[in-house]
Design a protein around this motif. Structure first.
Motif, PDB file in Angstrom:
ATOM      1  N   PHE A  65      55.820 -17.247 -11.421  1.00 58.90           N
ATOM      2  CA  PHE A  65      55.264 -18.068 -10.348  1.00 58.90           C
ATOM      3  C   PHE A  65      55.810 -19.477 -10.526  1.00 58.90           C
ATOM      4  CE2 PHE A  65      52.007 -18.186 -13.632  1.00 58.90           C
ATOM      5  CZ  PHE A  65      51.610 -19.522 -13.694  1.00 58.90           C
ATOM      6  N   ALA A  66      55.811 -20.254  -9.469  1.00 57.21           N
ATOM      7  CA  ALA A  66      56.543 -21.518  -9.416  1.00 57.21           C
ATOM      8  C   ALA A  66      56.082 -22.565 -10.428  1.00 57.21           C
ATOM      9  CB  ALA A  66      56.482 -22.099  -8.004  1.00 57.21           C
ATOM     10  N   ASN A  91      56.337 -12.266  -7.817  1.00 47.84           N
ATOM     11  CA  ASN A  91      55.611 -13.525  -7.776  1.00 47.84           C
ATOM     12  C   ASN A  91      54.121 -13.227  -7.704  1.00 47.84           C
ATOM     13  OD1 ASN A  91      54.208 -15.841  -6.396  1.00 47.84           O
ATOM     14  ND2 ASN A  91      56.195 -16.738  -6.868  1.00 47.84           N
ATOM     15  N   ASP A 130      52.100 -17.404  -5.721  1.00 47.09           N
ATOM     16  CA  ASP A 130      52.522 -18.398  -4.731  1.00 47.09           C
ATOM     17  C   ASP A 130      52.501 -17.902  -3.298  1.00 47.09           C
ATOM     18  OD1 ASP A 130      53.081 -20.273  -6.780  1.00 47.09           O
ATOM     19  OD2 ASP A 130      55.022 -19.326  -7.119  1.00 47.09           O
ATOM     20  N   LYS A 173      54.393 -17.957   0.403  1.00 47.79           N
ATOM     21  CA  LYS A 173      55.795 -17.735   0.725  1.00 47.79           C
ATOM     22  C   LYS A 173      56.606 -19.040   0.649  1.00 47.79           C
ATOM     23  CE  LYS A 173      58.875 -15.825   4.204  1.00 47.79           C
ATOM     24  NZ  LYS A 173      59.028 -15.104   5.450  1.00 47.79           N
ATOM     25  N   THR A 226      56.145 -21.785  -1.056  1.00 50.47           N
ATOM     26  CA  THR A 226      56.301 -22.235  -2.441  1.00 50.47           C
ATOM     27  C   THR A 226      57.316 -21.374  -3.174  1.00 50.47           C
ATOM     28  OG1 THR A 226      54.008 -23.003  -2.441  1.00 50.47           O
ATOM     29  CG2 THR A 226      55.052 -22.705  -4.595  1.00 50.47           C
ATOM     30  N   ALA A 227      57.231 -20.077  -2.991  1.00 53.89           N
ATOM     31  CA  ALA A 227      58.182 -19.160  -3.633  1.00 53.89           C
ATOM     32  C   ALA A 227      59.599 -19.432  -3.131  1.00 53.89           C
ATOM     33  CB  ALA A 227      57.789 -17.708  -3.366  1.00 53.89           C
ATOM     34  N   GLU A 228      59.752 -19.626  -1.829  1.00 55.58           N
ATOM     35  CA  GLU A 228      61.079 -19.903  -1.268  1.00 55.58           C
ATOM     36  C   GLU A 228      61.635 -21.232  -1.771  1.00 55.58           C
ATOM     37  OE1 GLU A 228      60.356 -19.458   2.938  1.00 55.58           O
ATOM     38  OE2 GLU A 228      60.814 -17.308   2.868  1.00 55.58           O
ATOM     39  N   GLU A 234      62.926 -20.627  -5.258  1.00 49.83           N
ATOM     40  CA  GLU A 234      64.177 -19.867  -5.215  1.00 49.83           C
ATOM     41  C   GLU A 234      65.343 -20.747  -4.761  1.00 49.83           C
ATOM     42  OE1 GLU A 234      62.846 -16.606  -2.765  1.00 49.83           O
ATOM     43  OE2 GLU A 234      62.128 -15.493  -4.518  1.00 49.83           O
ATOM     44  N   SER A 291      62.031 -11.371  -4.113  1.00 54.88           N
ATOM     45  CA  SER A 291      60.790 -11.308  -4.897  1.00 54.88           C
ATOM     46  C   SER A 291      59.683 -10.646  -4.105  1.00 54.88           C
ATOM     47  CB  SER A 291      60.321 -12.716  -5.294  1.00 54.88           C
ATOM     48  OG  SER A 291      61.081 -13.232  -6.352  1.00 54.88           O
ATOM     49  N   ASN A 330      55.869 -10.363  -3.029  1.00 53.01           N
ATOM     50  CA  ASN A 330      54.677 -11.183  -2.863  1.00 53.01           C
ATOM     51  C   ASN A 330      53.550 -10.351  -3.467  1.00 53.01           C
ATOM     52  OD1 ASN A 330      52.407 -12.522  -2.075  1.00 53.01           O
ATOM     53  ND2 ASN A 330      52.908 -12.575   0.096  1.00 53.01           N
TER      54      ASN A 330
END
Length: 187
Positions: free
Chosen positions: A79-80, A110, A113, A115, A117-119, A122, A131, A133
């Protein structure tokens, strides 16, 4: 007197804490329990049944257990806000680029997070593989007993049959993961 001594010994044994308990009680607000860096390889004869990973990637793609058949797969739980996840992201991307032409697939998992935040993570770290979700924990649940729920990051290498061939709890070393992937590819 003997009973009192036995009780004291028993209570002192209960009072000893392991490393995970100490991290949980630290109050350092990092919001995860770091893995200990241990690496476990499972001999082909000792591997359990294929994992039934099923979930949705952030781009909306559905992934089913049959997507893991015939391919070595690397699953990285992240996770971020996880500091070790940030450190190892470029290593994972480099290995993804190195092995993708050999049919090795990489997936992030992930755990927390949204979407966006994950993007952003990345994009920042140049991660090109998809990843899951997994805020609902479905992927994590599919590897229950192999991946401790709070140990982030954790990386699994699945063999061509979808069975767990190896596991790294905590931040990985490039050479170690490369060796684990190469072993699975060679099988």
């Amino acid at each position: 007197m003997l009973l009192a001594a036995a009780t004291t010994v028993g209570l002192s044994a209960c009072a000893q804490e392991d490393a995970l308990a100490k991290q949980a009680k630290a109050g350092d607000n990092k919001n995860y329990v770091a893995g200990d860096g241990s690496v476990t390889e499972f001999a082909a004869a000792d591997r359990k049944a294929p994992v039934a990973v099923k979930g949705t990637l952030f781009d909306g793609t559905k992934v089913e257990p049959n997507n893991f058949q015939g391919k070595v797969t690397v699953l990285n739980f992240w996770f971020a806000a996880c500091a070790p996840c940030r450190v190892e992201a470029p290593v994972l991307e480099g290995l993804h680029q190195e092995y993708k032409d050999q049919g090795v697939q990489f997936f992030g998992v992930n755990l927390r997070d949204e979407k966006a935040t994950a993007e952003a993570f990345e994009k920042t770290f140049g991660v090109s593989y998809p990843s899951f979700n997994d805020k609902d924990g479905a992927v994590l649940l599919s590897v229950s007993g192999i991946v401790p729920p709070g140990a982030v990051p954790t990386t699994l290498v699945l063999d061509k049959q979808g069975r767990v061939a190896s596991r790294v709890l905590g931040e990985l070393e490039k050479g170690t993961l490369k060796a684990l992937i190469s072993t699975a590819v060679a099988e």
